[in-house]
Enzyme design. Structure first.
Site, PDB file in Angstrom:
ATOM      1  N   SER A   1       0.864  -1.172   0.000  1.00  0.00           N
ATOM      2  CA  SER A   1       0.000   0.000   0.000  1.00  0.00           C
ATOM      3  C   SER A   1       0.905   1.227   0.000  1.00  0.00           C
ATOM      4  O   SER A   1       1.713   1.409   0.912  1.00  0.00           O
ATOM      5  CB  SER A   1      -0.872  -0.017   1.258  1.00  0.00           C
ATOM      6  OG  SER A   1      -1.619   1.171   1.350  1.00  0.00           O
TER       7      SER A   1
ATOM      8  N   LYS B   1      -1.055  -1.162  -4.470  1.00  0.00           N
ATOM      9  CA  LYS B   1      -2.226  -0.348  -4.113  1.00  0.00           C
ATOM     10  C   LYS B   1      -1.736   1.070  -3.911  1.00  0.00           C
ATOM     11  O   LYS B   1      -0.744   1.287  -3.221  1.00  0.00           O
ATOM     12  CB  LYS B   1      -2.859  -0.911  -2.843  1.00  0.00           C
ATOM     13  CG  LYS B   1      -3.674   0.058  -1.997  1.00  0.00           C
ATOM     14  CD  LYS B   1      -4.460  -0.697  -0.927  1.00  0.00           C
ATOM     15  CE  LYS B   1      -4.626   0.087   0.358  1.00  0.00           C
ATOM     16  NZ  LYS B   1      -5.313  -0.701   1.410  1.00  0.00           N
TER      17      LYS B   1
ATOM     18  N   LYS C   1      -2.913   4.969  -2.688  1.00  0.00           N
ATOM     19  CA  LYS C   1      -3.955   5.765  -2.046  1.00  0.00           C
ATOM     20  C   LYS C   1      -4.401   6.826  -3.032  1.00  0.00           C
ATOM     21  O   LYS C   1      -3.562   7.417  -3.728  1.00  0.00           O
ATOM     22  CB  LYS C   1      -3.385   6.423  -0.781  1.00  0.00           C
ATOM     23  CG  LYS C   1      -3.048   5.424   0.312  1.00  0.00           C
ATOM     24  CD  LYS C   1      -4.317   4.789   0.865  1.00  0.00           C
ATOM     25  CE  LYS C   1      -4.024   3.944   2.095  1.00  0.00           C
ATOM     26  NZ  LYS C   1      -5.240   3.330   2.639  1.00  0.00           N
TER      27      LYS C   1
ATOM     28  N   ASP D   1      -7.144   2.952  -3.246  1.00  0.00           N
ATOM     29  CA  ASP D   1      -7.865   2.994  -1.963  1.00  0.00           C
ATOM     30  C   ASP D   1      -8.134   4.456  -1.622  1.00  0.00           C
ATOM     31  O   ASP D   1      -7.208   5.239  -1.445  1.00  0.00           O
ATOM     32  CB  ASP D   1      -7.019   2.333  -0.865  1.00  0.00           C
ATOM     33  CG  ASP D   1      -7.732   2.282   0.493  1.00  0.00           C
ATOM     34  OD1 ASP D   1      -8.888   2.747   0.591  1.00  0.00           O
ATOM     35  OD2 ASP D   1      -7.122   1.769   1.451  1.00  0.00           O
TER      36      ASP D   1
ATOM     37  N   GLU E   1     -10.959   0.420  -3.520  1.00  0.00           N
ATOM     38  CA  GLU E   1     -11.229   0.200  -2.101  1.00  0.00           C
ATOM     39  C   GLU E   1     -11.866   1.436  -1.458  1.00  0.00           C
ATOM     40  O   GLU E   1     -11.379   2.553  -1.614  1.00  0.00           O
ATOM     41  CB  GLU E   1      -9.905  -0.153  -1.397  1.00  0.00           C
ATOM     42  CG  GLU E   1     -10.041  -0.462   0.092  1.00  0.00           C
ATOM     43  CD  GLU E   1      -8.714  -0.923   0.700  1.00  0.00           C
ATOM     44  OE1 GLU E   1      -7.814  -1.375  -0.046  1.00  0.00           O
ATOM     45  OE2 GLU E   1      -8.567  -0.824   1.928  1.00  0.00           O
TER      46      GLU E   1
ATOM     47  N   ASP F   1     -13.660  -1.741   3.101  1.00  0.00           N
ATOM     48  CA  ASP F   1     -12.710  -1.772   4.224  1.00  0.00           C
ATOM     49  C   ASP F   1     -13.429  -1.263   5.489  1.00  0.00           C
ATOM     50  O   ASP F   1     -14.029  -2.060   6.236  1.00  0.00           O
ATOM     51  CB  ASP F   1     -11.480  -0.915   3.869  1.00  0.00           C
ATOM     52  CG  ASP F   1     -10.456  -0.776   4.989  1.00  0.00           C
ATOM     53  OD1 ASP F   1     -10.725  -1.220   6.107  1.00  0.00           O
ATOM     54  OD2 ASP F   1      -9.374  -0.190   4.759  1.00  0.00           O
TER      55      ASP F   1
ATOM     56  N   LYS G   1      -9.446  -6.703   7.948  1.00  0.00           N
ATOM     57  CA  LYS G   1      -8.411  -6.278   8.893  1.00  0.00           C
ATOM     58  C   LYS G   1      -8.707  -6.872  10.255  1.00  0.00           C
ATOM     59  O   LYS G   1      -9.775  -6.672  10.822  1.00  0.00           O
ATOM     60  CB  LYS G   1      -8.376  -4.751   9.000  1.00  0.00           C
ATOM     61  CG  LYS G   1      -7.748  -4.079   7.800  1.00  0.00           C
ATOM     62  CD  LYS G   1      -7.626  -2.593   8.007  1.00  0.00           C
ATOM     63  CE  LYS G   1      -7.067  -1.945   6.739  1.00  0.00           C
ATOM     64  NZ  LYS G   1      -7.259  -0.496   6.752  1.00  0.00           N
TER      65      LYS G   1
ATOM     66  N   GLY H   1      -3.723  -3.898   6.306  1.00  0.00           N
ATOM     67  CA  GLY H   1      -2.742  -3.531   7.319  1.00  0.00           C
ATOM     68  C   GLY H   1      -3.072  -2.188   7.932  1.00  0.00           C
ATOM     69  O   GLY H   1      -3.867  -1.416   7.381  1.00  0.00           O
TER      70      GLY H   1
HETATM   71  O1  OSB Z   1      -7.135   1.959   4.445  1.00  0.00           O
HETATM   72  O2  OSB Z   1      -5.974   0.210   4.278  1.00  0.00           O
HETATM   73  C1  OSB Z   1      -6.126   1.328   4.751  1.00  0.00           C
HETATM   74  C2  OSB Z   1      -3.032   2.355   6.757  1.00  0.00           C
HETATM   75  C3  OSB Z   1      -3.621   3.042   7.790  1.00  0.00           C
HETATM   76  C4  OSB Z   1      -4.985   3.200   7.808  1.00  0.00           C
HETATM   77  C5  OSB Z   1      -5.762   2.666   6.793  1.00  0.00           C
HETATM   78  C6  OSB Z   1      -5.198   1.963   5.750  1.00  0.00           C
HETATM   79  C7  OSB Z   1      -3.806   1.824   5.716  1.00  0.00           C
HETATM   80  C8  OSB Z   1      -3.083   1.177   4.633  1.00  0.00           C
HETATM   81  C9  OSB Z   1      -1.697   0.702   4.941  1.00  0.00           C
HETATM   82  O3  OSB Z   1      -3.483   1.098   3.502  1.00  0.00           O
HETATM   83  C10 OSB Z   1      -1.555  -0.770   4.972  1.00  0.00           C
HETATM   84  C11 OSB Z   1      -0.213  -1.143   5.528  1.00  0.00           C
HETATM   85  O4  OSB Z   1       0.765  -1.062   4.784  1.00  0.00           O
HETATM   86  O5  OSB Z   1      -0.129  -1.500   6.713  1.00  0.00           O
HETATM   87 MG    MG Z   2      -8.309   0.794   3.166  1.00  0.00          MG
END
Ligand code: OSB
Ligand code: MG
Length: 371
Positions: free
Chosen positions: A137, A163, A165, A190, A215, A240, A264, A292
């Site tokens: 991510s 992925k 953001k 995402d 996402e 999510d 998660k 994560g």
């Molecule tokens: O939306 O998946 C998410 C991190 C913090 C809060 C929300 C999200 C995330 C990530 C990071 O996408 C995932 C990771 O690398 O731990």
């Molecule tokens: Mg997410």
């Protein structure tokens, strides 16, 4: 039999190797609550509260979770005798929400039980697939150039999907550039709830990029508008934030709010709830993958263990320790093979040694709740 005698809380502050930016903000340093549970025999288990530093991703955040664990949840669990770690969840039933706080205790009890049973946690949870497919991510960057560089680095490292953001200020043009540069890599976006149905044209326009999934485009607590959106776009919607319980998963599947779920462990309250959601999704033909929350090694180890369940069929967000930390608090650090796989460890419990000395050095507060 599980009977917890004491629960220790330790807050550590851990700076990220690189800031992580989502549509709701930037994180430079994590404030992580670790939990250590002990039973009468001296057996121990470790857990982590995966909440953020502010109530942005969810209502939970470090100081709130600390108070709830110390004052409310730990006293409910300590001294109670239950058949197995699978029953710990029920001890905390009277408390609504606060699932990340609950998971910090619940997952630690699973680690303790696996260690007492002399088996790796993943096997104890009913996992089957030791080889976990990994994605990454990647947060919003200061420039497109930086993003492209980061993607190149992760592809070179072998990660199986990327992925990124996205947000209304970092979407169409950025994804276009990524596609132009890297061709048909496995790519997804995402949005962390940065859009509403008013943005439907923009979201439709993303269909041309053949993303693996989109996402959480819509509000954090929504599964109705997501169903409307999914009827309008070709790209599979992945949920999510709004999926916090098995019931949420059932309803979202029934409404066709999305085609995939990011499962998660912290968000849903730990391993027992993850297991129930994995089963519901598997039986409904909905693929899940492990998300994560920028976890330290302890939360990461729990994510690895739960990812071995057979419903986790898509590459997750669980990646190597070194992407987050200069030095992780477990040994060995989590590593990913050149073909983008993490192998669940054969050692008992979470399967990694906890670096007690390092944790002592990083600790900024502690509490202990005893019977
Ligand atoms: O939306 O998946 C998410 C991190 C913090 C809060 C929300 C999200 C995330 C990530 C990071 O996408 C995932 C990771 O690398 O731990
Ligand atoms: Mg997410």
């Amino acid at each position: 039999m599980v009977k917890i005698k004491s629960i220790e809380l330790i807050e550590i502050n851990l700076p990220l190797v690189h800031f992580f930016e989502t549509s709701f903000g930037r994180t430079y340093e994590r404030r992580i609550i670790l939990t250590r549970v002990l039973d009468d025999t001296g057996a121990e288990g470790w857990g982590e509260a995966t909440c953020g530093e502010t109530p942005s991703y969810s209502e939970e955040w470090t100081d709130a979770a600390w108070a709830v664990i110390e004052k409310i949840l730990a006293p409910m669990v300590i001294g109670a005798q239950v058949e197995s770690a699978a029953d710990i969840w029920d001890l905390m039933k009277q408390v609504r929400g606060n699932r990340m706080a609950k998971a910090a205790i619940e997952t630690a009890c699973w680690d303790l039980e696996a260690k007492k049973s002399d088996v790796p946690l993943w096997r104890h949870l009913g996992g089957e697939n030791r080889e976990i497919a990994c994605g990454v991510s990647i947060g919003i960057q200061d420039s497109v150039g930086q993003l492209l560089e980061k993607i190149q680095t992760e592809l070179d490292a072998g990660y199986q999907r990327i992925k990124i953001k996205i947000s209304p200020r970092w979407d169409y043009e950025i994804i276009k550039k990524v596609r132009e540069t890297f061709g048909d890599i496995r790519l997804m976006g995402d949005a962390n709830s940065a859009y509403t149905l008013d943005d439907i044209d923009k979201l439709k326009s993303l269909d041309e990029f053949e993303l693996m999934m989109l996402e959480q485009p819509l509000p954090h607590d929504d599964i109705i508008d997501h169903a409307k959106l999914q009827r309008e776009i070709r790209t599979p919607v992945c949920l999510d934030e709004p999926i916090k319980s098995p019931e949420d998963a059932r309803k979202a599947i029934e409404l066709k709010s999305g085609k995939i779920i990011n499962l998660k462990n912290g968000r849903v309250g730990g391993h027992s709830e993850s297991k129930r959601i994995e089963k519901i999704c598997r039986e409904a033909g909905i693929p899940v993958w492990c998300g994560g929350m920028l976890e330290s090694g302890i939360g990461r180890a729990h994510n690895i263990a739960i990812s071995t369940l057979k419903g986790y069929t898509l590459p997750g967000d669980v990646s190597a320790s070194k992407r987050y930390w200069h030095e992780d608090i477990i040994e060995p650090a989590v590593e990913v093979s050149p073909n983008g796989i993490i192998i669940a460890p054969e050692k008992i419990g979470i399967g990694f040694e906890v670096k007690r000395n390092l944790i002592e050095k990083l600790a900024v507060r502690k509490a202990s709740v005893k019977f």
